[in-house]
Scaffold this motif. Structure first.
Motif, short mmCIF file in Angstrom:
data_model
loop_
_atom_site.label_atom_id
_atom_site.label_comp_id
_atom_site.label_asym_id
_atom_site.label_seq_id
_atom_site.Cartn_x
_atom_site.Cartn_y
_atom_site.Cartn_z
N GLY A 38 -12.49 29.07 1.62
CA GLY A 38 -11.23 29.73 1.32
C GLY A 38 -11.42 31.16 0.86
N GLY A 39 -12.49 31.80 1.32
CA GLY A 39 -12.70 33.21 0.99
C GLY A 39 -13.61 33.44 -0.20
N ASP A 40 -14.15 32.38 -0.77
CA ASP A 40 -15.05 32.53 -1.92
C ASP A 40 -16.46 32.76 -1.38
N THR A 41 -16.88 34.04 -1.35
CA THR A 41 -18.15 34.36 -0.70
C THR A 41 -19.35 33.82 -1.47
N HIS A 42 -19.24 33.73 -2.78
CA HIS A 42 -20.36 33.17 -3.56
C HIS A 42 -20.55 31.69 -3.21
N ALA A 43 -19.42 30.97 -3.19
CA ALA A 43 -19.49 29.55 -2.83
C ALA A 43 -19.97 29.40 -1.39
N ALA A 44 -19.54 30.34 -0.53
CA ALA A 44 -19.94 30.27 0.88
C ALA A 44 -21.44 30.45 1.02
N GLU A 45 -21.99 31.41 0.29
CA GLU A 45 -23.43 31.66 0.40
C GLU A 45 -24.22 30.48 -0.14
N ASP A 46 -23.72 29.90 -1.21
CA ASP A 46 -24.40 28.73 -1.77
C ASP A 46 -24.35 27.55 -0.78
N LEU A 47 -23.18 27.39 -0.17
CA LEU A 47 -23.00 26.32 0.81
C LEU A 47 -23.97 26.52 1.99
N LEU A 48 -24.03 27.77 2.47
CA LEU A 48 -24.90 28.05 3.60
C LEU A 48 -26.37 27.86 3.23
N GLN A 49 -26.71 28.27 2.03
CA GLN A 49 -28.10 28.12 1.60
C GLN A 49 -28.50 26.63 1.54
N THR A 50 -27.59 25.81 1.04
CA THR A 50 -27.87 24.37 0.99
C THR A 50 -28.05 23.81 2.40
N PHE B 139 -34.37 32.57 13.07
CA PHE B 139 -33.08 31.92 13.30
C PHE B 139 -32.08 32.33 12.22
N VAL B 140 -32.51 32.29 10.98
CA VAL B 140 -31.60 32.65 9.87
C VAL B 140 -31.15 34.10 10.01
N ALA B 141 -32.09 34.96 10.33
CA ALA B 141 -31.74 36.38 10.46
C ALA B 141 -30.72 36.59 11.58
N ALA B 142 -30.91 35.85 12.67
CA ALA B 142 -30.03 36.06 13.83
C ALA B 142 -28.66 35.41 13.64
N ARG B 143 -28.63 34.26 13.03
CA ARG B 143 -27.40 33.48 13.02
C ARG B 143 -26.66 33.48 11.69
N SER B 144 -27.27 33.97 10.65
CA SER B 144 -26.61 33.87 9.35
C SER B 144 -25.27 34.62 9.27
N PRO B 145 -25.11 35.77 9.96
CA PRO B 145 -23.77 36.40 9.89
C PRO B 145 -22.67 35.47 10.42
N ALA B 146 -22.94 34.85 11.57
CA ALA B 146 -21.91 33.96 12.14
C ALA B 146 -21.72 32.73 11.27
N LEU B 147 -22.81 32.20 10.76
CA LEU B 147 -22.71 31.01 9.91
C LEU B 147 -21.99 31.34 8.61
N MET B 148 -22.23 32.55 8.12
CA MET B 148 -21.58 32.96 6.88
C MET B 148 -20.07 33.09 7.08
N ARG B 149 -19.68 33.52 8.28
CA ARG B 149 -18.24 33.62 8.55
C ARG B 149 -17.59 32.24 8.47
N SER B 150 -18.22 31.25 9.07
CA SER B 150 -17.67 29.90 9.00
C SER B 150 -17.65 29.40 7.56
N ALA B 151 -18.74 29.66 6.85
CA ALA B 151 -18.83 29.18 5.46
C ALA B 151 -17.75 29.82 4.60
N THR B 152 -17.48 31.09 4.85
CA THR B 152 -16.47 31.79 4.05
C THR B 152 -15.09 31.20 4.30
N LEU B 153 -14.80 30.90 5.55
CA LEU B 153 -13.50 30.28 5.84
C LEU B 153 -13.42 28.91 5.18
N LEU B 154 -14.52 28.18 5.22
CA LEU B 154 -14.52 26.84 4.63
C LEU B 154 -14.25 26.89 3.14
#
Lengths: 184, 381
Positions: free
Chosen positions: A29-41, A12-27
């Motif tokens: 404000g473009g901070d990809t490190h914060a986005a990845e941390d948010l998604l990981q949590t 599931f993570v492999a298939a959906r993480s790109p799309a989820l990462m896009r949402s997280a990045t927008l959330l």
């Protein structure tokens, strides 16, 4: 989580993480490190409920948005601010030529990054995820009235940051008013 | 290009520039974090924790307004049998009384149609069924002997105290500011009346969002003394956001404060007040069980029952918002549609034990929205 469940979670993570990462990045404000941390949590929480989830993607998105808004609640006691390091907006508005739309999108992007986390989350849900107000309210655990008022404030803030979005300033350009056209 | 589209395009373009995280590594890190995670849970937010008038307090209402015009409602209500469950699992919305313990679905609201007022159905004790009413908004007082009603079209300049035995308005209370929402205090002695600049049930659309009717203030009306206090609220944009009460009736709950957190509490004088225990963000409508042994948490879609002493979960979590404790060990909540869900078959009222081992359906399945959707008003009998 047994081996089979872990395999399905990883798939599931492999298939959906790109799309989820896009949402997280927008959330964020473009901070990809914060986005990845948010998604990981969010994924860690999802893993904890994995075998009971009928719709993992819906759940992980719910956690993603709520976690972010929860973070907003912590941050707002220090002042409303954003997590992204955003450059100052240029003084000059978008030109009224063929490049205007692209420039305008850059201005809007920078302005989005300057919204509060909560305001941005509302706009991402409404304008990127296309969620109806009621769904946004359920997702964020607040009232429809709060969704409306926060969206209203977010759009007002955007108009302040990008005056071209202001109907008064731009002869009838209004976010939220689909009948009005943007000058180009 | 219109501005909505510009915003959508900006977000889409931005998202498309996002690089994907390392998939397998991300899963491993999430699993590691899960295993190392503290047991402390982050409280999640819930929205509609405000309006329920479900908990605590006496249940007899005797409205007596404005001195000589005192109103005395007819006859005592029969005492409900706390063990009796009235279920109609094939009825959605219910036609016949739905009740469990001393709680009942006293009324419900149907539909959610933009630019059209809701229809309210009240339980008619004479006809022994729910009957459509002409009211634009209402709330049934604890005890189910009286209801506060507002006339269509909202907002309206008076609130009525409806005697549910006779079906007649026993008293009209005139208002200087037009009202769109009413909410009884848990002890049935006061009314919070939220005022609006227009019909709060008219959906704000992209075209009218700026001008949609907003909240203007609220009254607190003391039914026993007739005292009526009005407090203005900062202008808001469109939509219903009625003030409700804390479970102990000492504070007013504001679901859409213009400043501060999602949910603000005021004392009766309108001063900011703290969030009561087991209320506010992260709480649910159900809150704590009558004996205090359990409490229900939830995120609006799912829920859990926890032991109030250990804070450990009791049984499995469930899909469906917890609504009310009908007794020390019976929880009224929404129950999900399992493997057979459609837009028209979304969730139903059920009664469960804390562990979730026994689930008794109380109504048929409601739709997720629009036609076939209904919102119950749960009141102490």
């Amino acid at each position: 989580m047994d081996d089979e469940e872990e395999r399905s979670f990883r798939a599931f993570v492999a298939a959906r993480s790109p799309a989820l990462m896009r949402s997280a990045t927008l959330l964020t404000g473009g901070d990809t490190h914060a986005a990845e941390d948010l998604l990981q949590t969010a994924l860690a929480k999802t893993a904890g409920r994995w075998k009971r989830l009928e719709s993992p993607e819906a759940y992980v998105r719910q956690v993603l948005y709520r976690q972010q808004v929860s973070l907003w609640r912590l941050l707002r006691s220090h002042r409303e601010t954003t997590v992204a390091d955003v450059a100052e907006l240029p003084d000059t508005p978008a030109r009224e030529d063929g490049t205007g739309a692209a420039e305008l999108r850059i201005l809007v992007r920078r302005a989005l990054a300057r919204l509060t986390i909560r305001q941005r989350a509302m706009l991402v849900l409404r304008y990127f995820e296309d969620c109806p107000e009621r769904e946004v309210a359920e997702l964020l655990g607040c009232s429809v009235g709060t969704v409306r008022s926060t969206t209203h404030r977010a759009l007002a803030r955007l108009r302040t940051l990008v005056p071209e979005l202001d109907p008064a300033a731009a002869c009838g350009l209004g976010v939220g008013n689909s009948s009005v056209e943007v000058r180009q | 290009m219109n501005a909505d589209q510009l915003l959508r395009d900006t977000l889409r373009e931005w998202s498309e520039e996002t690089s994907a995280p390392a998939g397998r590594d991300l899963a491993s890190r999430a699993l590691r974090r899960r295993r190392n995670r503290s047991r402390r849970r982050i409280a999640t937010a819930t929205g509609a924790a405000v309006l329920a008038l479900l908990a605590g307090g006496a249940a007899v209402v005797v409205p007596m307004l404005e001195g000589p015009q005192n109103v005395h409602l007819s006859g005592p209500a029969p005492a409900p049998d706390p063990d009796r469950v009235l279920a109609h699992p094939d009825e959605s919305p219910p036609r016949h009384l739905v009740a469990a313990g001393d709680l009942a679905v006293s009324a419900y609201r149907t539909g959610e149609t933009p630019e059209k007022a809701y229809d309210w159905y009240l339980y008619d004790t004479g006809k022994q069924r729910y009957e459509k009413t002409p009211w634009g908004a209402l709330d049934v007082a604890p005890g189910m002997k009286a209801a506060a009603v507002l006339e269509k079209t909202l907002p309206t300049s008076r609130v009525g105290i409806l005697d549910l035995r006779t079906g007649k308005v026993a008293q009209w209370v005139p208002l200087d500011h037009e009202a769109g929402g009413v909410s009884w205090s848990p002890d049935g002695t006061r009314l919070a009346v939220t005022t609006y600049s227009g019909d709060p049930d008219v959906e704000a659309t992209p075209a009218n969002r700026e001008t949609a009717p907003g909240r203007t203030g609220y009254y607190v009306i003391d039914i026993e003394t007739g005292d009526k206090r009005y407090r203005p609220l900062p202008a808001s944009i469109g939509g219903r956001s009625d003030l409700g009460w804390s479970r102990d009736g000492t504070r007013l709950a504001d679901p859409a404060p213009t400043r501060g957190p999602y949910l603000a509490y005021y004392d009766i004088q309108g001063r900011p007040a703290g969030t009561p225990p087991y209320e506010g963000l992260g709480a649910t409508d159900a809150g704590r069980s009558p004996d205090g042994r359990y409490y229900a948490t939830g995120d609006g879609r799912t829920g859990e029952v926890k032991d109030a002493r250990t804070h450990r979960r009791v049984g499995d979590g469930f899909t469906g918002a917890p609504l009310a404790w009908t007794s020390d060990d019976r929880l009224l909540r929404w129950g999900d549609c399992g493997d057979d869900c459609t837009d028209d078959r979304y969730e139903r009222l059920v009664l469960t034990d804390p562990e979730g081992g026994t689930t008794v359906p109380l109504t048929g399945f409601r739709a997720s929205e629009g036609h076939g959707a209904w919102e119950p008003l749960i009141t102490r009998r």
